[in-house]
Scaffold this motif. Sequence first.
Motif, short mmCIF file in Angstrom:
data_model
loop_
_atom_site.label_atom_id
_atom_site.label_comp_id
_atom_site.label_asym_id
_atom_site.label_seq_id
_atom_site.Cartn_x
_atom_site.Cartn_y
_atom_site.Cartn_z
N ILE A 110 -0.68 4.86 -7.95
CA ILE A 110 -2.10 4.94 -8.29
C ILE A 110 -2.54 6.40 -8.40
CG2 ILE A 110 -4.44 4.43 -7.46
CD1 ILE A 110 -2.88 1.99 -8.52
N GLN A 111 -2.07 7.24 -7.49
CA GLN A 111 -2.42 8.66 -7.54
C GLN A 111 -1.91 9.30 -8.83
OE1 GLN A 111 -0.66 9.86 -3.81
NE2 GLN A 111 -2.54 9.49 -2.65
N TRP A 126 2.65 1.41 -3.59
CA TRP A 126 1.80 1.53 -4.77
C TRP A 126 0.84 2.73 -4.74
CZ3 TRP A 126 1.66 -0.73 -9.51
CH2 TRP A 126 2.49 -1.83 -9.71
N THR A 127 0.49 3.24 -3.57
CA THR A 127 -0.47 4.35 -3.51
C THR A 127 -0.01 5.58 -4.30
OG1 THR A 127 -1.45 3.61 -1.41
CG2 THR A 127 -1.67 5.95 -1.97
N PRO A 128 1.24 6.02 -4.19
CA PRO A 128 1.67 7.16 -5.02
C PRO A 128 1.58 6.87 -6.52
CG PRO A 128 3.23 6.77 -3.24
CD PRO A 128 2.32 5.58 -3.27
N ASP A 184 -9.22 2.11 -7.72
CA ASP A 184 -9.19 1.50 -6.39
C ASP A 184 -8.06 0.46 -6.35
OD1 ASP A 184 -11.28 2.97 -5.39
OD2 ASP A 184 -12.80 1.43 -5.79
N LEU A 185 -7.07 0.70 -5.49
CA LEU A 185 -5.99 -0.25 -5.31
C LEU A 185 -6.47 -1.42 -4.46
CD1 LEU A 185 -2.95 -1.01 -5.52
CD2 LEU A 185 -2.57 0.38 -3.46
N ILE A 226 0.85 -1.20 0.00
CA ILE A 226 0.00 0.00 0.00
C ILE A 226 0.88 1.25 0.00
CG2 ILE A 226 -1.62 1.36 1.39
CD1 ILE A 226 -2.86 -1.37 2.25
N LYS A 227 1.91 1.23 0.81
CA LYS A 227 2.82 2.37 0.91
C LYS A 227 3.52 2.65 -0.42
CE LYS A 227 7.03 3.81 3.35
NZ LYS A 227 8.04 3.41 4.37
N GLU A 255 -4.13 8.11 -11.73
CA GLU A 255 -5.42 8.81 -11.72
C GLU A 255 -5.28 10.20 -12.35
OE1 GLU A 255 -7.99 7.11 -7.96
OE2 GLU A 255 -6.48 8.66 -7.54
#
Length: 269
Positions: free
Chosen positions: A43-44, A39-41, A55-56, A36-37, A47
């Motif tokens: 995904i952002q 991959w979240t950037p 949605d990850l 999560i730490k 987007e």
Amino acid sequence: MKSILLSFFISQLISSSLYAALTFGVVPQQSPLILIKSWTPVIQYLEKETGQKIDLKIESSISKFEEVLYSGGYDIAYMNPYHYLVANKKKGYKAKIRADENLVGILVVNKNSMINNIEEVKGKKILFASPNAFAATLLTKYELSKKYNINIEKNEQFTYVNSHDSVYKGIARGIGDVGGGIERTFDALEDIKAKEALRILYRTQAYPSHPVAFNKSISEDLQKKFTNAFLNIPKDLLENLSMKNIIKTDDKEYDIVRDISKELSLPKE
């Protein structure tokens, strides 16, 4: 008035369907918190570049990821090469991009282990992340059998422990003698104490790395948007994923994986 309200609700439904979030699945080779730490950037960024809500999705285990993937549950997914073969056959997923560094399986032992060459693996307790982890499990089993006549399935003790990180920590703590992984997850291991307690005993040949593949329900235009976004992704975001560069790929590049799966008699569906 009723017709106006009806038109409003229809327009809202159309709008929501156009902008419904896509699901992006990531094979959980590492712990969910780490993924999560990292991959979240990414995904952002995707987007922002595509204008599409995403949605990850990080599952609790590789087996759960496989269950969702093989049912067509992700719109986009980052998966290992063997997962791709099955997902392509079952649900028509298409590989479009991958990291330019090829995939290398490794076997690790405790730094203080008396095991110093690959022949000494025979009869030892081996830890793997999951049955279908491509380089960490399938390639290491394949090369041990093909090159050294060590048949893991028939003659050796082995245990599946859920993730690459669990393998590394297990070997560091003496739960097993030898563990299967890949160079990328070993290099990215955040448990420094565990990492420093290990050494790499063996490396497999290199093969095409994990692809990002699209569900056949995703339009070609949207696939192109995501592909271009990945190809132009900032280097610092790739560093979070322990990758250097992204390149285009296609289904044909994974034919070599199909050949290996045939030799291992792996199921395709």
